[in-house]
Design an enzyme around this catalytic site. Structure first.
Site, PDB file in Angstrom:
ATOM      1  N   ARG A   1       0.865  -1.181   0.000  1.00 37.68           N
ATOM      2  CA  ARG A   1       0.000   0.000   0.000  1.00 37.68           C
ATOM      3  C   ARG A   1       0.898   1.227   0.000  1.00 37.68           C
ATOM      4  O   ARG A   1       2.038   1.185   0.457  1.00 37.68           O
ATOM      5  CB  ARG A   1      -0.883   0.020   1.241  1.00 37.68           C
ATOM      6  CG  ARG A   1      -1.877  -1.132   1.299  1.00 37.68           C
ATOM      7  CD  ARG A   1      -2.930  -0.879   2.362  1.00 37.68           C
ATOM      8  NE  ARG A   1      -3.772  -2.049   2.567  1.00 37.68           N
ATOM      9  CZ  ARG A   1      -4.855  -2.327   1.847  1.00 37.68           C
ATOM     10  NH1 ARG A   1      -5.232  -1.530   0.882  1.00 37.68           N
ATOM     11  NH2 ARG A   1      -5.569  -3.409   2.116  1.00 37.68           N
TER      12      ARG A   1
ATOM     13  N   GLY B   1      -7.600  -2.836  -6.061  1.00 31.32           N
ATOM     14  CA  GLY B   1      -8.928  -2.336  -5.725  1.00 31.32           C
ATOM     15  C   GLY B   1      -9.133  -0.913  -6.206  1.00 31.32           C
ATOM     16  O   GLY B   1      -8.458  -0.458  -7.145  1.00 31.32           O
ATOM     17  N   ASN B   2     -10.019  -0.175  -5.524  1.00 35.59           N
ATOM     18  CA  ASN B   2     -10.343   1.168  -6.037  1.00 35.59           C
ATOM     19  C   ASN B   2      -9.155   2.136  -5.966  1.00 35.59           C
ATOM     20  O   ASN B   2      -8.978   2.949  -6.878  1.00 35.59           O
ATOM     21  CB  ASN B   2     -11.601   1.752  -5.384  1.00 35.59           C
ATOM     22  CG  ASN B   2     -11.768   1.285  -3.967  1.00 35.59           C
ATOM     23  OD1 ASN B   2     -10.779   1.018  -3.287  1.00 35.59           O
ATOM     24  ND2 ASN B   2     -12.992   1.175  -3.512  1.00 35.59           N
TER      25      ASN B   2
ATOM     26  N   THR C   1      -5.970   1.318  -6.207  1.00 40.07           N
ATOM     27  CA  THR C   1      -5.077   0.906  -7.296  1.00 40.07           C
ATOM     28  C   THR C   1      -5.607   1.406  -8.637  1.00 40.07           C
ATOM     29  O   THR C   1      -4.836   1.857  -9.492  1.00 40.07           O
ATOM     30  CB  THR C   1      -4.993  -0.640  -7.330  1.00 40.07           C
ATOM     31  OG1 THR C   1      -4.582  -1.092  -6.039  1.00 40.07           O
ATOM     32  CG2 THR C   1      -4.040  -1.122  -8.385  1.00 40.07           C
TER      33      THR C   1
ATOM     34  N   ASP D   1     -13.724  -7.411  -0.867  1.00 42.76           N
ATOM     35  CA  ASP D   1     -14.855  -6.614  -0.368  1.00 42.76           C
ATOM     36  C   ASP D   1     -15.966  -6.464  -1.411  1.00 42.76           C
ATOM     37  O   ASP D   1     -17.085  -6.079  -1.072  1.00 42.76           O
ATOM     38  CB  ASP D   1     -14.378  -5.212   0.034  1.00 42.76           C
ATOM     39  CG  ASP D   1     -13.483  -5.228   1.252  1.00 42.76           C
ATOM     40  OD1 ASP D   1     -13.212  -6.328   1.762  1.00 42.76           O
ATOM     41  OD2 ASP D   1     -13.045  -4.147   1.686  1.00 42.76           O
TER      42      ASP D   1
ATOM     43  N   MET E   1     -14.172  -9.167   6.834  1.00 45.00           N
ATOM     44  CA  MET E   1     -13.680  -7.938   6.203  1.00 45.00           C
ATOM     45  C   MET E   1     -14.813  -7.209   5.493  1.00 45.00           C
ATOM     46  O   MET E   1     -15.893  -7.760   5.267  1.00 45.00           O
ATOM     47  CB  MET E   1     -12.539  -8.249   5.250  1.00 45.00           C
ATOM     48  CG  MET E   1     -11.219  -8.393   5.992  1.00 45.00           C
ATOM     49  SD  MET E   1      -9.817  -8.430   4.900  1.00 45.00           S
ATOM     50  CE  MET E   1      -8.474  -8.448   6.065  1.00 45.00           C
TER      51      MET E   1
ATOM     52  N   ARG F   1     -14.459  -3.024   4.468  1.00 44.09           N
ATOM     53  CA  ARG F   1     -14.128  -1.704   5.006  1.00 44.09           C
ATOM     54  C   ARG F   1     -15.325  -0.759   4.933  1.00 44.09           C
ATOM     55  O   ARG F   1     -15.700  -0.143   5.905  1.00 44.09           O
ATOM     56  CB  ARG F   1     -12.986  -1.141   4.168  1.00 44.09           C
ATOM     57  CG  ARG F   1     -12.416   0.148   4.640  1.00 44.09           C
ATOM     58  CD  ARG F   1     -11.442   0.656   3.591  1.00 44.09           C
ATOM     59  NE  ARG F   1     -10.195  -0.089   3.575  1.00 44.09           N
ATOM     60  CZ  ARG F   1      -9.216   0.085   4.457  1.00 44.09           C
ATOM     61  NH1 ARG F   1      -9.343   0.956   5.410  1.00 44.09           N
ATOM     62  NH2 ARG F   1      -8.097  -0.609   4.366  1.00 44.09           N
TER      63      ARG F   1
ATOM     64  N   TYR G   1      -7.811 -12.292   8.051  1.00 45.80           N
ATOM     65  CA  TYR G   1      -6.638 -12.529   7.181  1.00 45.80           C
ATOM     66  C   TYR G   1      -6.564 -13.965   6.669  1.00 45.80           C
ATOM     67  O   TYR G   1      -6.041 -14.214   5.585  1.00 45.80           O
ATOM     68  CB  TYR G   1      -5.350 -12.137   7.916  1.00 45.80           C
ATOM     69  CG  TYR G   1      -5.224 -10.634   8.053  1.00 45.80           C
ATOM     70  CD1 TYR G   1      -4.943  -9.840   6.945  1.00 45.80           C
ATOM     71  CD2 TYR G   1      -5.437 -10.013   9.262  1.00 45.80           C
ATOM     72  CE1 TYR G   1      -4.858  -8.465   7.053  1.00 45.80           C
ATOM     73  CE2 TYR G   1      -5.352  -8.626   9.388  1.00 45.80           C
ATOM     74  CZ  TYR G   1      -5.067  -7.861   8.271  1.00 45.80           C
ATOM     75  OH  TYR G   1      -4.998  -6.499   8.380  1.00 45.80           O
TER      76      TYR G   1
ATOM     77  N   ILE H   1      -9.039 -15.622   5.682  1.00 51.17           N
ATOM     78  CA  ILE H   1      -9.947 -15.649   4.531  1.00 51.17           C
ATOM     79  C   ILE H   1      -9.278 -15.059   3.296  1.00 51.17           C
ATOM     80  O   ILE H   1      -9.425 -15.551   2.176  1.00 51.17           O
ATOM     81  CB  ILE H   1     -11.232 -14.872   4.886  1.00 51.17           C
ATOM     82  CG1 ILE H   1     -12.091 -15.700   5.832  1.00 51.17           C
ATOM     83  CG2 ILE H   1     -12.014 -14.475   3.636  1.00 51.17           C
ATOM     84  CD1 ILE H   1     -13.275 -14.974   6.409  1.00 51.17           C
TER      85      ILE H   1
HETATM   86  N1  LIG Z   1      -6.169   8.372  -5.735  1.00 46.08           N
HETATM   87  C1  LIG Z   1      -5.045   7.701  -5.934  1.00 46.08           C
HETATM   88  N2  LIG Z   1      -4.182   8.102  -6.891  1.00 46.08           N
HETATM   89  C2  LIG Z   1      -3.031   7.423  -7.101  1.00 46.08           C
HETATM   90  N3  LIG Z   1      -2.678   6.304  -6.440  1.00 46.08           N
HETATM   91  C3  LIG Z   1      -3.502   5.869  -5.487  1.00 46.08           C
HETATM   92  C4  LIG Z   1      -4.726   6.532  -5.179  1.00 46.08           C
HETATM   93  N4  LIG Z   1      -5.337   5.862  -4.191  1.00 46.08           N
HETATM   94  C5  LIG Z   1      -4.517   4.827  -3.875  1.00 46.08           C
HETATM   95  N5  LIG Z   1      -3.441   4.828  -4.656  1.00 46.08           N
HETATM   96  C6  LIG Z   1      -2.351   3.847  -4.617  1.00 46.08           C
HETATM   97  O1  LIG Z   1      -2.856   2.582  -5.019  1.00 46.08           O
HETATM   98  C7  LIG Z   1      -2.258   1.552  -4.255  1.00 46.08           C
HETATM   99  C8  LIG Z   1      -3.327   0.684  -3.642  1.00 46.08           C
HETATM  100  O2  LIG Z   1      -4.280   1.469  -2.929  1.00 46.08           O
HETATM  101  P1  LIG Z   1      -5.020   0.908  -1.641  1.00 46.08           P
HETATM  102  O3  LIG Z   1      -4.007   0.529  -0.614  1.00 46.08           O
HETATM  103  O4  LIG Z   1      -6.063   1.860  -1.271  1.00 46.08           O
HETATM  104  O5  LIG Z   1      -5.615  -0.473  -2.105  1.00 46.08           O
HETATM  105  P2  LIG Z   1      -6.796  -0.829  -3.083  1.00 46.08           P
HETATM  106  O6  LIG Z   1      -6.303  -0.863  -4.470  1.00 46.08           O
HETATM  107  O7  LIG Z   1      -7.951   0.062  -2.821  1.00 46.08           O
HETATM  108  O8  LIG Z   1      -7.089  -2.310  -2.650  1.00 46.08           O
HETATM  109  P3  LIG Z   1      -7.849  -2.832  -1.348  1.00 46.08           P
HETATM  110  O9  LIG Z   1      -9.175  -3.287  -1.846  1.00 46.08           O
HETATM  111  O10 LIG Z   1      -7.015  -3.944  -0.849  1.00 46.08           O
HETATM  112  O11 LIG Z   1      -7.935  -1.707  -0.372  1.00 46.08           O
HETATM  113  C9  LIG Z   1      -1.375   2.217  -3.219  1.00 46.08           C
HETATM  114  O12 LIG Z   1      -0.020   2.093  -3.622  1.00 46.08           O
HETATM  115  C10 LIG Z   1      -1.827   3.656  -3.209  1.00 46.08           C
HETATM  116  O13 LIG Z   1      -0.780   4.551  -2.920  1.00 46.08           O
HETATM  117  O1  LIG Z   2      -4.467  -5.034   6.679  1.00 46.37           O
HETATM  118  P1  LIG Z   2      -4.543  -4.488   5.321  1.00 46.37           P
HETATM  119  O2  LIG Z   2      -3.632  -5.090   4.350  1.00 46.37           O
HETATM  120  O3  LIG Z   2      -4.491  -3.005   5.300  1.00 46.37           O
HETATM  121  O4  LIG Z   2      -5.963  -4.892   4.740  1.00 46.37           O
HETATM  122  C1  LIG Z   2      -7.176  -4.646   5.356  1.00 46.37           C
HETATM  123  C2  LIG Z   2      -8.196  -4.244   4.321  1.00 46.37           C
HETATM  124  O5  LIG Z   2      -8.092  -4.966   3.142  1.00 46.37           O
HETATM  125  C3  LIG Z   2      -9.367  -5.287   2.627  1.00 46.37           C
HETATM  126  O6  LIG Z   2      -9.522  -6.664   2.669  1.00 46.37           O
HETATM  127  C4  LIG Z   2      -9.455  -4.867   1.218  1.00 46.37           C
HETATM  128  O7  LIG Z   2      -8.455  -5.547   0.515  1.00 46.37           O
HETATM  129  C5  LIG Z   2     -10.352  -4.581   3.535  1.00 46.37           C
HETATM  130  O8  LIG Z   2     -11.517  -5.300   3.731  1.00 46.37           O
HETATM  131  C6  LIG Z   2      -9.563  -4.424   4.790  1.00 46.37           C
HETATM  132  O9  LIG Z   2      -9.990  -3.308   5.510  1.00 46.37           O
HETATM  133 MG   LIG Z   3      -9.466   0.248  -1.398  1.00 42.80          MG
END
Ligand SMILES: Nc1ncnc2c1ncn2[C@@H]1O[C@H](COP(=O)(O)OP(=O)(O)OP(=O)(O)O)[C@@H](O)[C@H]1O
Ligand SMILES: O=P(O)(O)OC[C@H]1O[C@](O)(CO)[C@@H](O)[C@@H]1O
Ligand SMILES: [Mg+2]
Length: 622
Positions: free
Chosen positions: A338, A363-364, A366, A394, A437, A439, A545, A547
């Site tokens: 992250r 995810g969103n 990313t 999620d 999980m 969020r 975790y 899961i």
């Molecule tokens: N608005 C954004 N613009 C550019 N990069 C972003 C943005 N939001 C998040 N990122 C980058 O995308 C990567 C993943 O983001 P994040 O940790 O929120 O996970 P995610 O893709 O939403 O997946 P998850 O469902 O596990 O939360 C991180 O490296 C983060 O810095």
């Molecule tokens: O402990 P981490 O890696 O931040 O992940 C927790 C988050 O990841 C998710 O599973 C999304 O990938 C959320 O449901 C949860 O809040």
């Molecule tokens: Mg996310």
């Protein structure tokens, strides 16, 4: 009757809000309190990224996850007697109803009217209408109007409005293509499965090739239910009459013509965010499919976006041989992370590595990052195709039937629920509590509750609840212990955050660090039963975790296979800034911004949530 001042946001207040939230378009509400003339005109600007606002009886408006709401106050007001009170203009039909046990509302897509998380935000009336039960008689009764902002340029009286709507829809869902900024000539595809077999008819004469390609103009329907009225359960309407409007999105799959020479292509794969069952399945299929096109340079970027700027993390060469068996394990061969995404640095690095196709699994957050990378590449006129595959247990990505990993997560969650049930059922006054999980979206909790059939109380972020009081969870638990001797609760991690002490902590990606609702509920249950002098044996299970780390089940493995293949077809077709998904059982490409405008949430007025309530038998906890 209430007066406009009681409901009243003024235009100036609305305008102030508009400045605050960097508006994209305007919605207006007219309140018709008597006669034909509107007595209050409420105009608010809506942030396109979060089109939900909440108004209150004191006139404030606040951005929220919930739809626009306006609550009336006043002891004499009975919402049920005045359904004609509100009309709308440029809005989807507003919903108007009293709070009735969370089910059986009238109107489209209302959320639970008892959203009393913040009473200074939500006005209410102490109505005598409402519940039949003695106890509920004096409960605060909210009245909600709900509106989904429509394009203000649409005039539903215009006979052409549907055409205009569809034109705008087509524009929104148009897929960005390399040729929007470059002049790339297409070439015949190298993806031809038939050429790998015997193509002659037995006499040495080549057989005619079957056409296994997707035509560029193929489309699939995004919405398949025709609601006959805005009051149909879960209705999603565009106009007041809930007219049928076809909304077509692009069909995914291999095209006859491609925009890259596979010999020259260097492809990169990166997995970001949290883990998710199926990541390895998708990586594997991307590699297989790239190789079938003839790509020889395939690399994995280690540990998410971090791999683009951390020089100590070399890229990982990938081939069929390397990825052959990776689907047998959970996790990601490439690692995840992250935070730390500086888009300009990432694009510099993409340029330096000579990557032509970037496959981004996440995810969103990313996706937001991938879209920014795509835009930066465009700005620099780079011939780079950025294609995403949505990854999230999620299931919080818009428009899709489901995201990969979700099915597996639900299946695994059932095991934890089953253990909680056995523990609770075998103990004297046993109470099982499982945290899952989710969020901001309660899909895992809702589906695991539905599928296990062993849950008495399902708590999700979208539906606020109280623990204490006559309508609280604890009182219902007492009833369950009394009537059945045991109970099982399933709570999504993002549920009931208003009950916990707030911290402003965020993770590396900027996601809020949530309080532990599972531990909180466990403590409250124990204390409550101690206080009332009733024995209760509480067993808390947090399998979150476990899961997330397992390998994909059969159904997710198939989804991953198709999505991985389609991602590669999309890149070769010259698209960039797109993601791949499944809509109404068909596979599609969608522009990234459309799927991450907001997190996808469980609609508390959807049939699915109502089915869940029917199955658990739980009442409203507000
Ligand atoms: N608005 C954004 N613009 C550019 N990069 C972003 C943005 N939001 C998040 N990122 C980058 O995308 C990567 C993943 O983001 P994040 O940790 O929120 O996970 P995610 O893709 O939403 O997946 P998850 O469902 O596990 O939360 C991180 O490296 C983060 O810095
Ligand atoms: O402990 P981490 O890696 O931040 O992940 C927790 C988050 O990841 C998710 O599973 C999304 O990938 C959320 O449901 C949860 O809040
Ligand atoms: Mg996310």
């Amino acid at each position: 009757m209430v007066s406009p001042s009681e409901v009243g946001s003024t235009e100036s207040q609305a305008a102030r809000y508009a400045v605050e939230c960097r508006t994209a378009y305007t919605i207006s509400i007219r309140l018709f309190l008597a006669g034909d003339e509107p007595e209050a005109l409420w105009t608010v600007e809506v942030d396109s990224r979060s089109p939900w606002l909440v108004g209150n009886s004191k006139g404030g408006i606040r951005r929220s996850r919930s739809p626009l709401s306006l609550f009336l106050s006043g002891d004499s007001f009975d919402p049920r007697e005045a359904p004609e009170l509100f009309e709308y203009w440029n809005l989807q039909k507003m919903a108007l109803s009293p709070c009735m046990n969370g089910v059986g509302f009238v109107g489209p897509r209302q959320l639970d009217l008892c959203w009393s998380r913040d009473l200074s935000l939500f006005g209410f009336c102490r109505s005598k209408a409402g519940r039949s039960s003695r106890e509920t008689k004096n409960r605060p009764m909210g009245m909600r109007i709900q509106a989904v902002a429509a394009n203000q340029r649409l005039d539903f009286k215009d006979p052409e409005w549907k055409k205009l709507y569809q034109e705008e829809f087509d524009k929104r869902f148009n897929l960005p293509h390399l040729n929007d900024i470059l002049d790339v000539k297409p070439r015949p595809t190298t993806f031809a499965l038939q050429s790998r077999g015997h193509l002659d008819d037995g006499n040495g004469v080549p057989m005619e090739r079957r056409n296994d390609y997707v035509n560029h103009d193929d489309r699939t329907l995004l919405k398949v239910i025709k609601y006959s009225s805005p009051t149909s359960a879960g209705a999603e309407c565009i106009d007041p009459d809930c007219s049928w409007v076809e909304q077509w999105v692009h069909r995914a799959g291999p095209r006859k013509e491609i925009y890259f020479d596979p010999e020259d292509v260097k492809a990169g794969i990166v997995t970001c965010g949290g883990l998710c069952p199926g990541l390895n399945d998708v990586i594997r299929q991307i590699v297989f499919t790239l190789e079938i096109y003839g790509v020889k340079k395939i690399v994995g970027i280690p540990f998410g976006y971090r791999g683009f700027f951390d020089e100590g993390l070399p890229e990982i060469p990938l081939s069929r041989q390397v990825v052959q068996n990776i689907n047998l394990a959970g996790g990601s061969l490439l690692g995840v992370s992250r935070g730390g995404a500086n888009v300009s640095d990432i694009v510099d690095n993409i340029q330096a590595r000579g990557i032509d196709m970037l496959f981004v699994l996440g995810g969103n957050g990313t996706h937001a990052g991938a879209n920014a990378i795509h835009n930066e590449c465009r700005k620099r006129k780079m011939k780079v195709s950025v294609v995403c595959v949505p990854k999230t247990i999620d299931n919080d990505i818009l428009l899709m039937d489901k995201t990969f990993g979700f099915d597996t997560a639900v299946e695994e969650a059932q095991r934890a629920i089953n253990s909680a049930y056995i523990e609770a059922h075998s103990a004297y006054h046993g109470i099982g509590l499982v945290k899952l999980m989710g969020r901001s979206s309660g899909f895992i909790a809702m589906h695991a509750s539905l599928s296990s059939g062993q849950i008495d109380i399902c708590l999700i972020p979208e539906v606020p609840f109280k623990l204490h009081g006559p309508y609280g969870v604890l009182r219902h638990l007492e009833h369950l212990i009394q009537s059945k001797g045991s109970a099982v609760i399933c709570v999504a991690e993002g549920a009931g955050q208003d009950l916990l002490e707030k911290s402003n902590a965020t993770d590396a990606s900027g996601n809020a660090v949530l309080g532990d609702i599972g531990v909180h509920i466990q403590q409250k249950i124990k204390k409550h039963f101690k206080d009332i002098g009733v024995h209760a044996d509480v067993k808390y299970i947090d399998p979150t975790y476990m899961i997330r780390a397992i390998r994909a089940n059969a159904s997710d493995a198939i989804l991953c296979t198709v999505l991985g293949q389609n991602a590669v077809h999309g890149a070769f077709a010259g698209f960039s800034g797109i993601t791949t998904g499944i809509c109404n059982t068909h596979y599609v490409y969608l522009p990234i911004p459309e799927v991450i405008a907001t997190p996808r949430l469980v609609d508390p007025n959807s049939r699915m949530w109502h089915r869940c309530l029917t199955s658990t038998g739980q009442p409203d906890f507000c």
